[in-house]
Design an enzyme around this catalytic site. Structure first.
Site, PDB file in Angstrom:
ATOM      1  N   LYS A   1      -0.124   2.298  -0.681  1.00 54.09           N
ATOM      2  CA  LYS A   1       1.221   1.757  -0.512  1.00 54.09           C
ATOM      3  C   LYS A   1       2.229   2.897  -0.631  1.00 54.09           C
ATOM      4  O   LYS A   1       1.944   3.973  -1.187  1.00 54.09           O
ATOM      5  CB  LYS A   1       1.529   0.675  -1.551  1.00 54.09           C
ATOM      6  CG  LYS A   1       1.479   1.143  -3.003  1.00 54.09           C
ATOM      7  CD  LYS A   1       2.766   1.823  -3.497  1.00 54.09           C
ATOM      8  CE  LYS A   1       2.509   2.644  -4.738  1.00 54.09           C
ATOM      9  NZ  LYS A   1       3.675   3.461  -5.155  1.00 54.09           N
TER      10      LYS A   1
ATOM     11  N   ASP B   1       1.218  -0.768 -10.173  1.00 50.54           N
ATOM     12  CA  ASP B   1       0.943  -0.984  -8.750  1.00 50.54           C
ATOM     13  C   ASP B   1      -0.219  -1.945  -8.502  1.00 50.54           C
ATOM     14  O   ASP B   1      -0.494  -2.297  -7.358  1.00 50.54           O
ATOM     15  CB  ASP B   1       0.655   0.347  -8.046  1.00 50.54           C
ATOM     16  CG  ASP B   1       1.908   1.190  -7.858  1.00 50.54           C
ATOM     17  OD1 ASP B   1       2.972   0.597  -7.602  1.00 50.54           O
ATOM     18  OD2 ASP B   1       1.821   2.420  -7.962  1.00 50.54           O
TER      19      ASP B   1
ATOM     20  N   PRO C   1      -4.744  10.681  -1.432  1.00 52.43           N
ATOM     21  CA  PRO C   1      -4.669  11.790  -2.389  1.00 52.43           C
ATOM     22  C   PRO C   1      -4.364  11.293  -3.797  1.00 52.43           C
ATOM     23  O   PRO C   1      -3.650  10.304  -3.985  1.00 52.43           O
ATOM     24  CB  PRO C   1      -3.516  12.648  -1.856  1.00 52.43           C
ATOM     25  CG  PRO C   1      -3.365  12.261  -0.420  1.00 52.43           C
ATOM     26  CD  PRO C   1      -3.771  10.825  -0.335  1.00 52.43           C
TER      27      PRO C   1
ATOM     28  N   GLY D   1      -0.285   5.049  -5.088  1.00 53.14           N
ATOM     29  CA  GLY D   1      -0.947   3.945  -5.789  1.00 53.14           C
ATOM     30  C   GLY D   1      -2.449   3.905  -5.646  1.00 53.14           C
ATOM     31  O   GLY D   1      -3.058   2.838  -5.788  1.00 53.14           O
TER      32      GLY D   1
END
Length: 255
Positions: free
Chosen positions: A9, A130, A88, A94
């Site tokens: 996200k 998240d 990454p 998130g």
């Protein structure tokens, strides 16, 4: 055995409203899922194990999530979970949290357990801000500690995500933040240009190169950091130009 995709996200907007007595922060965010995902393989096993095949990542967080799933829903199976990371780490996308949300959904499905999004949010929201949004596919306003979610329709700019492959600690960014702002009303968020991030100054103090990169990318359009960094969102359609200029970075067209 089951293979699933766990989608990242971005925060199109992130406002830090205040810091609570328990150390958590009340936030107001505008979140969107993007076409970048980790690949997760889940299969039953004789013991619980989580392996990352292409990153050296401590599995303790996801093992904690797995144990809570089993405790809450009275599941006595064991799982071997293998994760190929494409999102990454320490990028403000998130990754760990959406992996957790994906595991929750898949393991409940494997055990034929149906639960509401509201219950899942309440059961796991304390493990990561998240995680609740990881259960959602749509663009949404996300408030509180990530547990208040309101799906909206908004015309979103064309954007290019640029990640310089630098790890930034979420904990450190929040600990060093001293920027706070007031919540926006939903009409403003839906209709206006609200793209901003209160955590940028803290992240730039920790990683000055990120501020330099933002300045360089600003020639293409407005630039806003996602989450606690290090990903930057450039409001432009100049994907090819940015990809050429930064061949060693993760450059992704979204929208």
């Amino acid at each position: 055995m089951r293979k699933v995709q766990s989608f990242a996200k971005v925060n199109l907007m992130l406002k830090v409203i205040n810091k609570k007595e328990d150390g958590y922060h009340n936030l107001q965010m505008l979140n969107q899922r993007i076409p970048l995902f980790d690949e997760i393989t889940i299969e039953q096993s004789t013991s619980d194990q989580i392996n990352f095949v292409n990153e050296d990542i401590n599995p303790a967080f996801l093992l904690k999530v797995l144990n809570r799933i089993k405790d809450i829903y009275n599941i006595d199976k064991h799982y071997l979970i293998t994760i190929t990371k494409n999102i990454p780490v320490g990028a403000g996308l998130g990754g760990a949290s959406v992996n957790a949300s994906t595991l929750i959904d898949v393991i409940l499905e494997d055990n034929n357990i149906v639960d509401t999004i509201e219950n899942k949010i309440n059961n796991f929201k304390d493990l990561g801000a998240d995680i609740p949004y990881g259960f959602i596919n749509d663009t949404a306003i996300v408030e509180g500690i990530g547990d208040e979610i309101y799906i909206i329709e908004k015309d979103v700019d064309q954007m290019v995500l640029v990640n310089p492959r630098i790890f930034i600690s979420t904990k450190e960014v929040f600990e060093n933040n001293n920027v706070y702002s007031s919540k926006l009303d939903y009409k403003t968020i839906i209709n206006d240009d609200v793209y901003c991030n209160d955590l940028e100054q803290s992240a730039f103090n920790i990683c000055p190169y990120l501020k330099t990169l933002k300045q360089k990318l600003s020639k293409y359009g407005k630039v806003v950091m996602s989450g606690t960094g290090s990903s930057l969102l450039v409001h432009t359609n100049k994907y090819e130009e940015i990809k050429t200029e930064y061949p060693d970075y993760l450059v992704l067209k979204i929208n």
